[in-house]
Design an enzyme around this catalytic site. Structure first.
Site, short mmCIF file in Angstrom:
data_model
loop_
_atom_site.label_atom_id
_atom_site.label_comp_id
_atom_site.label_asym_id
_atom_site.label_seq_id
_atom_site.Cartn_x
_atom_site.Cartn_y
_atom_site.Cartn_z
N MET A 1 0.79 -1.20 0.00
CA MET A 1 0.00 0.00 0.00
C MET A 1 0.83 1.26 0.00
SD MET A 1 -1.12 0.82 3.84
CE MET A 1 0.17 -0.22 4.35
N PRO A 2 1.94 1.36 0.74
CA PRO A 2 2.70 2.61 0.63
C PRO A 2 3.44 2.70 -0.70
CG PRO A 2 3.16 1.53 2.72
CD PRO A 2 2.43 0.55 1.86
N LEU A 3 3.51 3.93 -1.19
CA LEU A 3 4.36 4.25 -2.33
C LEU A 3 5.41 5.21 -1.78
CD1 LEU A 3 5.18 4.39 -5.30
CD2 LEU A 3 3.48 6.22 -5.58
#
Length: 127
Positions: A1-3
């Site tokens: 989910m994190p970029l």
């Protein structure tokens, strides 16, 4: 989910850049419960003309070793978790590559879960 976007001045080795990415990812896994297989990072080097920063901001001096880390992630984490993440990143970078703590700039961008598509034109996290 994190970029994760990591920006720094040109001239560091591939190993140095990889170590930065490894430290950031490990901190996200350990401190904000990011799944270990969820690693999406863009590491970019910039010419001096395209990497501008304040030499001192809020009483914190910055050098040409400055690393700017921007993390886009799902909203909802507590301030305590965010502080733990910041601390883990700066301590890890100091330990792994000798980066001074004042040369780590971190910004979080929180988004709703439905704002992600990991492929196939689907919003995998949408309810």
């Amino acid at each position: 989910m994190p970029l994760v976007r990591i920006a720094l001045l040109q001239g560091k080795s591939p190993e140095y850049r990889k170590q930065i990415g490894d430290v950031v990812h490990r901190a996200m896994v350990e401190k904000i419960n990011c799944p270990p297989q969820d690693r999406f990072q863009l590491i970019t080097e910039h010419a001096r003309d395209n990497f501008l920063y304040a030499p001192v901001y809020l009483g914190i001096p910055h050098s040409d070793n400055l690393v700017i880390i921007q993390i886009t992630l799902n909203e909802g984490r507590t301030t305590e978790l965010k502080k733990a993440l910041y601390q883990a990143i700066v301590e890890g970078l100091q330990k792994e590559i000798g980066l001074d703590k004042q040369d780590v700039f971190i910004g979080l961008i929180e988004v709703k879960k439905e704002n992600w598509s990991f492929g196939n034109g689907l919003a995998q996290y949408a309810g």
